[in-house]
Motif scaffolding. Sequence first.
Motif, mmCIF file in Angstrom:
data_model
loop_
_atom_site.group_PDB
_atom_site.id
_atom_site.type_symbol
_atom_site.label_atom_id
_atom_site.label_comp_id
_atom_site.label_asym_id
_atom_site.label_seq_id
_atom_site.Cartn_x
_atom_site.Cartn_y
_atom_site.Cartn_z
ATOM 1 N N THR A 1 0.851 -1.189 0.000
ATOM 2 C CA THR A 1 0.000 0.000 0.000
ATOM 3 C C THR A 1 0.885 1.236 0.000
ATOM 4 N N GLN A 2 1.090 1.802 -1.171
ATOM 5 C CA GLN A 2 1.907 2.994 -1.297
ATOM 6 C C GLN A 2 1.114 4.223 -0.840
ATOM 7 N N GLY A 3 1.748 5.083 -0.018
ATOM 8 C CA GLY A 3 1.119 6.329 0.388
ATOM 9 C C GLY A 3 0.273 6.247 1.640
ATOM 10 N N ALA A 4 0.193 5.077 2.281
ATOM 11 C CA ALA A 4 -0.555 4.980 3.536
ATOM 12 C C ALA A 4 0.099 5.870 4.595
ATOM 13 N N THR A 5 -0.717 6.473 5.431
ATOM 14 C CA THR A 5 -0.229 7.379 6.474
ATOM 15 C C THR A 5 -0.180 6.656 7.810
ATOM 16 N N ILE A 6 0.956 6.770 8.470
ATOM 17 C CA ILE A 6 1.144 6.140 9.782
ATOM 18 C C ILE A 6 1.345 7.244 10.809
ATOM 19 N N LYS A 7 0.502 7.269 11.826
ATOM 20 C CA LYS A 7 0.600 8.278 12.884
ATOM 21 C C LYS A 7 0.716 7.579 14.229
ATOM 22 N N ALA A 8 1.762 7.926 14.984
ATOM 23 C CA ALA A 8 2.004 7.355 16.306
ATOM 24 C C ALA A 8 1.907 8.476 17.336
ATOM 25 N N ILE A 9 1.067 8.277 18.343
ATOM 26 C CA ILE A 9 0.861 9.285 19.385
ATOM 27 C C ILE A 9 1.364 8.732 20.710
ATOM 28 N N HIS A 10 2.326 9.435 21.312
ATOM 29 C CA HIS A 10 2.793 9.088 22.651
ATOM 30 C C HIS A 10 1.759 9.630 23.641
ATOM 31 N N VAL A 11 0.936 8.736 24.176
ATOM 32 C CA VAL A 11 -0.243 9.138 24.950
ATOM 33 C C VAL A 11 0.098 10.029 26.151
ATOM 34 N N PRO A 12 1.109 9.700 26.974
ATOM 35 C CA PRO A 12 1.353 10.539 28.157
ATOM 36 C C PRO A 12 1.725 11.980 27.842
ATOM 37 N N SER A 13 2.443 12.215 26.733
ATOM 38 C CA SER A 13 2.905 13.569 26.420
ATOM 39 C C SER A 13 2.176 14.200 25.245
ATOM 40 N N GLY A 14 1.412 13.418 24.483
ATOM 41 C CA GLY A 14 0.732 13.953 23.311
ATOM 42 C C GLY A 14 1.635 14.165 22.114
ATOM 43 N N GLU B 1 -2.191 4.747 14.457
ATOM 44 C CA GLU B 1 -3.304 4.785 13.504
ATOM 45 C C GLU B 1 -2.748 4.785 12.094
ATOM 46 N N VAL B 2 -3.185 3.802 11.293
ATOM 47 C CA VAL B 2 -2.744 3.676 9.901
ATOM 48 C C VAL B 2 -3.954 3.927 9.009
ATOM 49 N N TYR C 1 -5.631 5.046 4.972
ATOM 50 C CA TYR C 1 -5.437 5.077 3.516
ATOM 51 C C TYR C 1 -6.792 5.362 2.881
ATOM 52 N N VAL C 2 -6.775 6.058 1.756
ATOM 53 C CA VAL C 2 -8.018 6.452 1.088
ATOM 54 C C VAL C 2 -8.851 5.213 0.744
ATOM 55 N N GLY C 3 -10.126 5.231 1.182
ATOM 56 C CA GLY C 3 -11.032 4.139 0.864
ATOM 57 C C GLY C 3 -10.936 2.943 1.781
ATOM 58 N N GLN C 4 -10.103 3.026 2.826
ATOM 59 C CA GLN C 4 -9.923 1.899 3.737
ATOM 60 C C GLN C 4 -10.312 2.304 5.151
ATOM 61 N N GLN C 5 -10.793 1.336 5.894
ATOM 62 C CA GLN C 5 -11.032 1.561 7.308
ATOM 63 C C GLN C 5 -9.692 1.698 8.027
ATOM 64 N N PRO C 6 -9.539 2.678 8.926
ATOM 65 C CA PRO C 6 -8.264 2.831 9.639
ATOM 66 C C PRO C 6 -7.919 1.591 10.459
ATOM 67 N N VAL C 7 -6.640 1.303 10.537
ATOM 68 C CA VAL C 7 -6.134 0.229 11.388
ATOM 69 C C VAL C 7 -5.505 0.884 12.610
ATOM 70 N N THR C 8 -5.959 0.525 13.782
ATOM 71 C CA THR C 8 -5.464 1.162 15.008
ATOM 72 C C THR C 8 -4.886 0.120 15.964
ATOM 73 N N TYR C 9 -3.895 0.562 16.730
ATOM 74 C CA TYR C 9 -3.257 -0.273 17.752
ATOM 75 C C TYR C 9 -3.110 0.571 19.016
ATOM 76 N N ASP C 10 -3.350 -0.034 20.154
ATOM 77 C CA ASP C 10 -3.207 0.638 21.439
ATOM 78 C C ASP C 10 -2.174 -0.076 22.299
ATOM 79 N N ASP C 11 -1.707 0.640 23.319
ATOM 80 C CA ASP C 11 -0.785 0.068 24.310
ATOM 81 C C ASP C 11 0.477 -0.501 23.678
ATOM 82 N N ILE C 12 1.095 0.269 22.801
ATOM 83 C CA ILE C 12 2.367 -0.109 22.199
ATOM 84 C C ILE C 12 3.480 0.561 23.004
#
Length: 313
Positions: free
Chosen positions: A39-52, A79-80, A82-93
């Motif tokens: 999947t070319q162009g997918a966006t990956i966003k990682a949020i450090h929960v304690p600090s934002g 949170e991953v 891509y256009v037309g796809q349901q987001p893929v999310t992961y917690d507690d990493i």
Amino acid sequence: MKRSLLFFALVMASYGAVQAQVTTSSMTGIVTQTSGSTTQGATIKAIHVPSGTVYSGSANAAGRFNLANMRVGGPYKIEVTYVGQQPVTYDDIYLQLGQPFVLNPVFGENATTLQEVTVTGQVRRTQKTGASTSIGQKQLQELPQVERSITEFMRLTPQANGNSFAGRDARYNNLQIDGANFNNGFGLSGGPIPGGNSQPISLDAIEAISVNIAPFDVTQSGFTGAGINAVTKSGTNKITGTAYYFLQNQSLQGRKIDDITLDKVDAAKKNFGFSLGGPIIKDKLFLFVNAEREEATGGMLLEQIYGKLLKTE
């Protein structure tokens, strides 16, 4: 000739900068479809929960992404999209010091053509880069210790024999805290930390430790025993603090050697301190301070031991 000498001088001057400063972690992986295509162009966003703190990137033509220089620990929310796809999310990493976290998200079929979308993903905790041991906050808080020193956790490495690693003298190690060298440069003892029994940085201020024996990363150099890297804590959006007091006295000292009983000598070692962390500007700027004092009185004299042994002879 002058140009050759200048080039040689620049190479020699940059030698010390080749040694890596391991103070962060990273995340890498490949984003694919259930069909197996990347999947070319997918966006990956990682949020450090304690600090934002937010780290983001996109997948290249091969579907591969790499988020570098990420803060150690967690938890992270990933949170991953891509256009037309349901987001893929992961917690507690949670990320470990100096070890890339491998995450391989897999998108389902296009959400606009299906009644139900099944989202799957593959998670690999860490990618080993050679013989290494990672010590996180959970181990630092829960494992027993006597001296409240980094060296006590270095011994969790299977190749460790005291402060020696893989058969090498402890003075051949390279210890860095937040990228700065904390080696015993004078070398009068086998201890890897300067200051003798005193600790230059309180254990309460340490976030994570990693011990590398034979890293594949060629930028990690300057040792033939082990490369020990530690990072200190930082503040978060939540105000936190600790206050502590530790005491060791003569009641914890052994006084009997075979049939010889030594005189009881008053001795005590006290550690007391505090730490405080919190936000200065939420999600942007943080504060963390730590102060510790150590007091030692008395002690078991070697002369007493030698004297008792001479009398028995």
